[in-house]
Design an enzyme around this catalytic site. Structure first.
Site, PDB file in Angstrom:
ATOM      1  CG  ASN A 167      -1.553   1.264   1.336  1.00 22.77           C
ATOM      2  OD1 ASN A 167      -2.627   1.460   0.533  1.00 22.77           O
ATOM      3  ND2 ASN A 167      -1.546   2.197   2.326  1.00 22.77           N
ATOM      4  CD  GLU A 168      -1.565   5.746   0.372  1.00 23.93           C
ATOM      5  OE1 GLU A 168      -1.061   6.267   1.310  1.00 23.93           O
ATOM      6  OE2 GLU A 168      -2.894   6.098  -0.091  1.00 23.93           O
ATOM      7  CD  GLU A 287      -6.410   4.201   0.443  1.00 25.56           C
ATOM      8  OE1 GLU A 287      -6.392   5.298   0.804  1.00 25.56           O
ATOM      9  OE2 GLU A 287      -5.473   3.160   0.891  1.00 25.56           O
TER      10      GLU A 287
END
Length: 497
Positions: A167-168, A287
């Site tokens: 994630n990110e 997201e």
């Protein structure tokens, strides 16, 4: 507006109406899970929340993060609850009790009728932990981790299909943040081994955390250069706010989403051409939401268990932006196959709860509900002529934001439309002539005289949709009046010839 049944963009992938639950704030504890609550079932899940999410028909839910996953050891969340470790959770500075883990979330997802979009930790961990988790979740039996799952009471594998590779990972706030090359190499090797364990997996590589990152575009190109053959999707994350208190500019932000999607799709196609590949990479907007960072707070004291964090109160204005973003996602149904409204309960969410108390629905719940219920089918490319305006960051913003979806099986067309004008109605003429005659099913409207109006615990029904929209039919011609600052859902039945 002209809508022709032959001007097809794509079939909607139902996963475009997905959502997200992270171990953050009260999303899990106090949100979906609250033993002792009057509505709690035998497993501690709040039935009021369950029933509401079922109504949304959420097809897929991303779990367990988010920033949380980059420091998460999945083994801490399985097995007897009495043996699970309490850990300091460094992404959000809380204490994680691990009462809810992989198996509990799988149980909950089945109850709401959703698939699970799992994420693996590529912050503090890597290939080994990821392959073991896939074995635990998806392998039938006869191996250490599959038999461990069986010993935990889950004879049948979960068969999770869609997995996020971290994630990110470009974000300096991320536990174990990496350069594009570091991440790309790790993601490629992890993806390769995960697919060796289960060849049916679909994998999502991390794109940039936002399009505003200084490394945006270069990150995507580098990561895809290193992972293209192993992954199926590239992620996009974006949040919008009205911190500048400029409503007309805020309402135009779906144009930024439109440009963002187009830019990332172009980068994917560049790498495809560079590699002489026949494979088309799709996008996962896993997201997205409105996140008003001013007034959106995190816990003041570290190491609490599930403190309230980022519990935004959403206004009518926020609902319009969410509606515009949903329309934008539908416009890109040919490329965006997964999208996750972040998040689902309590944390920047359409559903709010009070610990031990009631649940209520925010304004943003309704566009999300309507899109999920009526946005499945063939998205049609409209031809639109609308008056426009300029704002601080955008030029030629159409007052009308709209898209139509044709559900051939149901014999129904749905038109989603937002009137961005804050003070004037918009008269809309739509030509559906290629469909022959149509009949009005209903015209749903979400509106309020005050665009700052919101639903709260004390006033949970301040902003509600109604079915008294102004639409009349003349053959294949539809004439509607869209009230100022409104979200509209116009449902039409196609009459037999």
């Amino acid at each position: 507006m002209v809508v022709d049944k032959d001007f097809m963009i794509a079939e909607t992938d139902p996963r475009i109406f997905g959502s997200f639950i992270e171990h953050l704030g009260r999303a899990v504890y106090g949100g979906i899970y609250e033993p002792g609550h009057p509505t709690a079932d035998e497993n501690g899940f709040r039935r009021d929340v369950l029933e509401t999410i079922r109504k949304l028909r959420v097809p897929i839910i991303r779990y367990p993060g988010g920033n949380f996953v980059s420091g998460y050891n999945w083994e801490d969340g399985v097995g007897p609850k009495a043996d699970r470790k309490r850990k300091l959770e460094l992404a959000w500075w809380t204490t994680e009790t691990n009462e809810v883990g992989t198996n509990e979330f799988a149980d909950w997802a089945k109850l709401v009728g959703a698939e699970v979009m799992m994420a693996v930790n590529l912050g503090t961990r890597g290939v080994d932990a990821a392959r073991n988790l896939v074995e635990y979740c998806n392998h039938p039996s006869g191996s250490y981790y599959s038999d461990l799952r069986i010993s935990h009471g889950y004879k049948e594998p979960h068969r999770f299909k869609t997995w996020c590779l971290g994630n990110e990972m470009d974000g300096p706030w991320q536990i174990g943040a990496k350069t594009a090359v570091e991440y790309g190499r790790l993601a490629n090797e992890t993806a390769k081994v995960m697919k060796w364990v289960d060849p049916t997996l679909e994998l999502v590589a991390c794109g940039s955390s936002t399009s505003g990152m200084s490394t945006f575009a270069e990150w995507e190109a580098t990561v895809l250069d290193l992972t293209y053959d192993q992954v199926d999707y590239l992620s996009l994350h974006t949040y919008y706010n009205n911190n500048e208190k400029d409503s007309m500019n805020f309402l135009a932000h779906s144009m930024d989403m439109d440009q963002f999607i187009g830019s990332v799709a172009s980068i994917c196609d560049y790498i495809k051409a560079k590699k002489r590949s026949k494979k088309k990479l799709y996008l996962s907007m896993d997201e997205w939401n409105v996140w008003n960072t001013i007034g959106s707070s995190r816990a003041s004291e570290r190491w609490q268990v599930a403190p309230p964090e980022f519990e935004d109160t959403y206004t009518m204005e926020d609902a319009l932006v969410v509606g515009c973003c949903l329309i934008t996602l539908l416009k890109h149904a040919d490329r965006v196959k997964i999208a996750c409204l972040a998040q689902l309960v309590n944390v920047i969410a359409p559903i709010m709860t009070e610990n031990g108390g009631p649940m209520w629905l925010q304004t943003t719940f309704y566009p999300y509900l309507h899109a999920s219920l009526y946005g499945r089918g063939t998205v049609l490319q409209p031809v639109i002529r609308s008056p426009k305006y300029d704002s601080k960051d955008f030029t030629d913003v159409p007052y009308l934001e709209a898209i139509s979806v044709y559900n051939e099986e149901a014999g129904e067309i749905t038109l989603f439309a937002v009137n961005r004008h804050l003070s004037e109605t918009l008269d809309l003429d739509v030509n559906f002539g290629s469909f022959g005659n149509v009949r009005l099913v209903e015209h749903i409207v979400l509106e309020h005289e005050n665009i700052k109006a919101a639903n709260t615990k004390s006033r949970p029904q301040e902003v509600l949709p109604h079915a008294n929209g102004m639409t009349r039919i003349d053959g294949g011609k539809v004439e509607s009046r869209l009230s100022k600052a409104s979200w509209n859902v116009i449902r039409l039945a196609v009459l037999p010839e």
